[in-house]
Design an enzyme around this catalytic site. Structure first.
Site, PDB file in Angstrom:
ATOM      1  N   ASP A  30      61.067 -35.850 -95.870  1.00 61.69           N
ATOM      2  CA  ASP A  30      60.767 -34.409 -95.784  1.00 61.69           C
ATOM      3  C   ASP A  30      60.018 -33.924 -97.033  1.00 61.69           C
ATOM      4  O   ASP A  30      60.168 -34.489 -98.117  1.00 61.69           O
ATOM      5  CB  ASP A  30      62.092 -33.637 -95.621  1.00 61.69           C
ATOM      6  CG  ASP A  30      61.869 -32.218 -95.122  1.00 61.69           C
ATOM      7  OD1 ASP A  30      60.761 -31.924 -94.597  1.00 61.69           O
ATOM      8  OD2 ASP A  30      62.796 -31.403 -95.262  1.00 61.69           O
ATOM      9  N   GLY A  33      54.739 -30.926 -96.263  1.00 65.48           N
ATOM     10  CA  GLY A  33      54.054 -29.629 -96.171  1.00 65.48           C
ATOM     11  C   GLY A  33      54.064 -28.911 -97.506  1.00 65.48           C
ATOM     12  O   GLY A  33      53.031 -28.414 -97.980  1.00 65.48           O
ATOM     13  N   ARG A  34      55.237 -28.855 -98.141  1.00 68.63           N
ATOM     14  CA  ARG A  34      55.345 -28.175 -99.446  1.00 68.63           C
ATOM     15  C   ARG A  34      54.517 -28.883-100.518  1.00 68.63           C
ATOM     16  O   ARG A  34      53.915 -28.246-101.361  1.00 68.63           O
ATOM     17  CB  ARG A  34      56.821 -28.096 -99.876  1.00 68.63           C
ATOM     18  CG  ARG A  34      57.552 -26.909 -99.252  1.00 68.63           C
ATOM     19  CD  ARG A  34      59.044 -27.072 -99.344  1.00 68.63           C
ATOM     20  NE  ARG A  34      59.522 -28.037 -98.355  1.00 68.63           N
ATOM     21  CZ  ARG A  34      60.753 -28.509 -98.294  1.00 68.63           C
ATOM     22  NH1 ARG A  34      61.636 -28.129 -99.191  1.00 68.63           N
ATOM     23  NH2 ARG A  34      61.103 -29.355 -97.353  1.00 68.63           N
ATOM     24  N   ASN A  78      60.019 -30.914 -83.812  1.00 67.64           N
ATOM     25  CA  ASN A  78      58.724 -30.737 -84.494  1.00 67.64           C
ATOM     26  C   ASN A  78      57.581 -30.289 -83.567  1.00 67.64           C
ATOM     27  O   ASN A  78      56.531 -29.849 -84.036  1.00 67.64           O
ATOM     28  CB  ASN A  78      58.314 -32.001 -85.253  1.00 67.64           C
ATOM     29  CG  ASN A  78      59.129 -32.237 -86.516  1.00 67.64           C
ATOM     30  OD1 ASN A  78      59.385 -33.366 -86.900  1.00 67.64           O
ATOM     31  ND2 ASN A  78      59.566 -31.168 -87.177  1.00 67.64           N
TER      32      ASN A  78
HETATM   33  C1  IPE Z   1      63.117 -33.421 -90.231  1.00 66.05           C
HETATM   34  O1  IPE Z   1      62.379 -32.595 -91.080  1.00 66.05           O
HETATM   35  C2  IPE Z   1      62.206 -34.245 -89.373  1.00 66.05           C
HETATM   36  C3  IPE Z   1      61.386 -35.229 -90.070  1.00 66.05           C
HETATM   37  C4  IPE Z   1      61.440 -35.521 -91.329  1.00 66.05           C
HETATM   38  C5  IPE Z   1      60.464 -35.945 -89.237  1.00 66.05           C
HETATM   39  P1  IPE Z   1      62.046 -31.082 -90.690  1.00 66.05           P
HETATM   40  O2  IPE Z   1      61.280 -30.532 -91.828  1.00 66.05           O
HETATM   41  O3  IPE Z   1      61.408 -31.016 -89.343  1.00 66.05           O
HETATM   42  O4  IPE Z   1      63.494 -30.417 -90.583  1.00 66.05           O
HETATM   43  P2  IPE Z   1      63.926 -28.907 -90.781  1.00 66.05           P
HETATM   44  O5  IPE Z   1      63.016 -28.083 -89.907  1.00 66.05           O
HETATM   45  O6  IPE Z   1      63.765 -28.572 -92.219  1.00 66.05           O
HETATM   46  O7  IPE Z   1      65.355 -28.872 -90.351  1.00 66.05           O
HETATM   47  C1  IPE Z   2      58.235 -33.893 -93.136  1.00 65.84           C
HETATM   48  O1  IPE Z   2      57.567 -32.989 -93.931  1.00 65.84           O
HETATM   49  C2  IPE Z   2      57.341 -34.544 -92.123  1.00 65.84           C
HETATM   50  C3  IPE Z   2      57.544 -34.079 -90.746  1.00 65.84           C
HETATM   51  C4  IPE Z   2      58.492 -33.289 -90.343  1.00 65.84           C
HETATM   52  C5  IPE Z   2      56.608 -34.557 -89.737  1.00 65.84           C
HETATM   53  P1  IPE Z   2      57.463 -31.463 -93.543  1.00 65.84           P
HETATM   54  O2  IPE Z   2      56.225 -31.252 -92.739  1.00 65.84           O
HETATM   55  O3  IPE Z   2      58.696 -30.998 -92.850  1.00 65.84           O
HETATM   56  O4  IPE Z   2      57.328 -30.776 -94.959  1.00 65.84           O
HETATM   57  P2  IPE Z   2      57.964 -29.389 -95.416  1.00 65.84           P
HETATM   58  O5  IPE Z   2      59.426 -29.466 -95.156  1.00 65.84           O
HETATM   59  O6  IPE Z   2      57.302 -28.319 -94.597  1.00 65.84           O
HETATM   60  O7  IPE Z   2      57.636 -29.307 -96.866  1.00 65.84           O
HETATM   61 MG    MG Z   3      60.406 -30.198 -93.534  1.00 63.17          MG
END
Ligand code: IPE
Ligand code: IPE
Ligand code: MG
Length: 252
Positions: A30, A33-34, A78
């Site tokens: 995880d 995105g950030r 997702n």
């Molecule tokens: C969990 O992360 C799923 C993956 C890492 C693929 P998310 O970023 O989707 O989970 P939430 O939304 O913070 O619970």
């Molecule tokens: C995890 O990173 C990857 C997936 C869920 C596909 P995120 O996309 O959830 O990153 P954040 O949590 O928004 O930073």
């Molecule tokens: Mg995430």
């Protein structure tokens, strides 16, 4: 055989071997995105950076003594993201498989996918099947990629198949116990995870391996996934080695 000859055929233990290393590590990757937002870049930039980290972590497994690595790539939740992000992730998965197949084969990595394939596009499903087949004889490391995976969805699908076996008379409902259901889960060939790591500072499991992690140890760390390194992975595996797993019993 001469002793000198013998020495050359004995496998050399890796100098990085971790004492008490977990056999099965599962990772919620995880924070992509950030990581991108912090750099003023689109979220997909972070996903690409995240995908690049996977190779280093997979390569570290046989050195540390990790036999099974399971990584959460895309959850059943997702799909709620923008169409641009979802489509970009699907393209990334296709590209990852195409680019990494040779390397994974050469490293002796056996790849499996868990999750529901029904919603995935045909080309991706074909690539997933081909990668599983191309690595089916490898035994060095077992890499499981959770793609369109949700723990509740997995248990629901397993229950459906179990109910069908009961309805057709293949399974006696009185015989159903906690050994029965896991045989219907996507993970039926895998041991339960010993250690679950989540990066990015969130202390939740977001529907990952719900049944299988009943007795796993957890590590929630602040590092964003694209910054996660082999060294940090090794430190978490070593720290696991010092934990006291009691499984409900009292040590005598
Ligand atoms: C969990 O992360 C799923 C993956 C890492 C693929 P998310 O970023 O989707 O989970 P939430 O939304 O913070 O619970
Ligand atoms: C995890 O990173 C990857 C997936 C869920 C596909 P995120 O996309 O959830 O990153 P954040 O949590 O928004 O930073
Ligand atoms: Mg995430």
């Amino acid at each position: 055989m001469e002793p000198a000859e013998k020495a050359t055929t004995t496998p050399v233990p890796s100098p990085d071997r971790v004492e008490g290393c977990p056999a099965h590590v599962a990772i919620i990757m995880d924070g992509n995105g950030r990581w991108a937002t912090q750099r003023g870049r689109p979220r997909l930039f972070g996903h690409h950076a995240g995908a690049k980290r996977v190779r280093e972590i997979v390569e570290a497994c046989p050195d540390f003594g990790v036999k099974y690595l399971t990584i959460f790539a895309f959850s059943t939740e997702n799909w709620k993201r923008t169409q641009v992000e979802v489509a970009g992730l699907m393209t990334l998965f296709r590209r990852y498989i195409t680019k990494e197949t040779r390397h994974l084969r050469e490293r002796g990595v056996r790849v499996r996918f868990i999750g529901d394939r029904v919603r995935l596009d045909e080309k991706l499903i074909r690539l997933m099947n081909e990668l599983e087949e191309a690595t089916a004889h490898n035994t060095n490391v077992h890499l499981t990629i959770a793609l369109n995976y949700g723990g509740r969805d997995e248990v629901a699908r397993a229950t459906q198949r179990l109910a069908m076996d009961v309805a057709s008379g293949r399974l006696d409902p009185d015989s159903v116990d906690e050994e029965t259901l896991p045989r219907y889960l996507d993970t039926y060939v895998l041991p339960d995870p010993d250690l679950v790591i989540r990066t990015s500072g969130e202390a939740r499991i977001s529907n990952f391996l719900l049944w299988q992690s009943a007795y796993a140890e957890y590590e929630f760390i602040d590092t964003l996934w694209p910054d996660f390194t082999r060294a940090e992975f090794g430190a978490l595996c070593a720290s696991y080695g010092g934990r006291d797993r009691r499984f409900g019993a009292v040590k005598t």
